[in-house]
Motif scaffolding. Structure first.
Motif, PDB file in Angstrom:
ATOM      1  N   MET A  92      38.761  40.736  35.986  1.00  0.00           N
ATOM      2  CA  MET A  92      37.604  41.010  36.832  1.00  0.00           C
ATOM      3  C   MET A  92      36.955  42.294  36.325  1.00  0.00           C
ATOM      4  O   MET A  92      37.473  43.391  36.507  1.00  0.00           O
ATOM      5  N   SER A  93      35.810  42.157  35.640  1.00  0.00           N
ATOM      6  CA  SER A  93      35.223  43.300  34.934  1.00  0.00           C
ATOM      7  C   SER A  93      34.150  44.034  35.724  1.00  0.00           C
ATOM      8  O   SER A  93      33.684  45.084  35.283  1.00  0.00           O
ATOM      9  N   ASP A  94      33.756  43.525  36.900  1.00  0.00           N
ATOM     10  CA  ASP A  94      32.684  44.146  37.679  1.00  0.00           C
ATOM     11  C   ASP A  94      33.113  45.540  38.145  1.00  0.00           C
ATOM     12  O   ASP A  94      34.001  45.690  38.990  1.00  0.00           O
ATOM     13  N   SER A  95      32.489  46.565  37.602  1.00  0.00           N
ATOM     14  CA  SER A  95      32.877  47.949  37.914  1.00  0.00           C
ATOM     15  C   SER A  95      32.652  48.294  39.381  1.00  0.00           C
ATOM     16  O   SER A  95      33.293  49.216  39.909  1.00  0.00           O
ATOM     17  N   LYS A  96      31.753  47.579  40.066  1.00  0.00           N
ATOM     18  CA  LYS A  96      31.474  47.863  41.474  1.00  0.00           C
ATOM     19  C   LYS A  96      32.672  47.554  42.369  1.00  0.00           C
ATOM     20  O   LYS A  96      32.754  48.048  43.491  1.00  0.00           O
ATOM     21  N   SER A 137      37.725  33.887  42.885  1.00  0.00           N
ATOM     22  CA  SER A 137      36.878  34.807  42.120  1.00  0.00           C
ATOM     23  C   SER A 137      37.441  35.065  40.727  1.00  0.00           C
ATOM     24  O   SER A 137      36.719  34.998  39.738  1.00  0.00           O
TER      25      SER A 137
END
Length: 332
Positions: free
Chosen positions: A93-97, A176
């Motif tokens: 999961m690469s989404d920094s948020k 996800s």
């Protein structure tokens, strides 16, 4: 002739200008450890040597200085840009948020881990007690997915044996992603889901062998039984083995080969036949043909920047009806 209504064959010339990126290899006889050799190559040239196919390998091995290497076994090696990226751990999961400050770097490795004991341990499993271990991605384990809702995530245990890649695909299709563990609270929540004596996949993984300049390792030329050392994380060529590769400790001091990126321009004339119901002398249609041809070249793996332009005859018309084809269609 109403060309927009009639089906016909036309021919044209097209010019292709290809900007080719070639590698020019340079042998450096000064013996250095891998990191120092990398710095030298990046300062004086482009980088330590990258080899992407047999042709490039053969060109590199023509360096006449290779024959001057010592006959002692340790002296027959020379550094390449190969290295095992053992510190590149990151989450699927690469989404920094999704991560708070420092949460993307949280870990709970077991003592002495990660140790790359299997030589290609690039994925992470969690035990029922919550400790992590680096293992081969080809093992078959259950998995923990998570379903992200804003900044919160619900963890889901998947009672299905899969490789790490299969588990990643499954989690992305049904939830996800594979579970990211941001803190000890997440770690404890996951352990509550794992049955006793089970190990599960989580989403932490790393890159394996790659090139110093960032190129992926698609072409491989390892010597037999190589790579074979869990702490041998740099790659060298073997001058007495036709340039075959070995993994070896990065602290050794060897001669090395750098490369310099060299651009060359090549012009090619192409003859193009097009059959169409459309008016192919319409500039919009011609641009669409040019765009589709360039896309097809890219799909065929043309590793270069290619500029395509139409060739015009003295009448300045790009396409001309192919008289030979027309005679064939006129025959009774």
């Amino acid at each position: 002739m109403e060309k927009i209504l009639l089906f016909f064959t036309a021919a044209s010339a097209m010019g292709a200008v290809c900007i080719l990126a070639e590698r020019e290899y340079h042998f450096i006889s000064e013996r250095q450890d891998w990191t120092t050799a990398q710095s030298y190559c990046r300062e004086k040239f482009t980088d330590l040597a990258t080899v992407e196919d047999v042709q490039e390998l053969n060109i590199m091995m023509t360096q006449k200085e290779l024959s001057t290497l010592s006959s002692q076994e340790i002296g027959q090696f020379f550094w390449l840009g190969l290295y095992n990226d053992v510190t590149s751990w990151r989450w699927s999961m690469s989404d920094s948020k999704f991560y708070g400050e420092g949460e993307a770097n949280f870990s709970n490795w077991l003592s002495g881990q990660p140790d790359n004991s299997g030589l290609s341990d690039c994925c992470t499993m969690m035990s029922a007690r919550g400790g992590w271990d680096d293992v081969s991605c080809d093992q078959s384990l259950d998995a923990v997915c998570f379903d992200v809702r804003g900044l919160s995530a619900a963890f889901v245990y998947i009672d299905k044996s899969m490789t790490w890649s299969e588990a990643q695909i499954y989690c992305r299709e049904h939830y996800s992603d594979l579970a990211s563990v941001r803190n000890m609270k997440d770690n404890e929540e996951i352990t509550k889901l794992i049955p006793n004596r089970r190990n599960v996949w989580i989403g932490l993984f790393r890159d394996s062998w790659k090139w110093s300049d960032g190129s992926s390792l698609s072409f491989k030329y390892w010597s037999r039984s190589e790579p074979n050392g869990p702490t041998e994380n740099c790659g060298a060529g073997y001058s007495s083995g036709s340039g075959t590769w070995v993994d070896i400790s990065c602290s050794h001091k060897f001669a090395f080969i750098c490369y310099k990126r060299k651009l060359s321009i090549k012009k090619v004339a192409l003859k193009l036949r097009v059959s169409s119901l459309l008016d192919i002398n319409d500039p919009t249609v011609q641009e669409d043909i040019r765009r589709q041809l360039k896309q097809r070249l890219e799909e065929q793996g043309v590793a270069a920047e290619v500029e395509l332009s139409w060739g015009k005859r003295s009448d300045r018309v790009i396409f001309h009806e192919d008289e030979e084809e027309l005679r064939k269609t006129d025959k009774p």
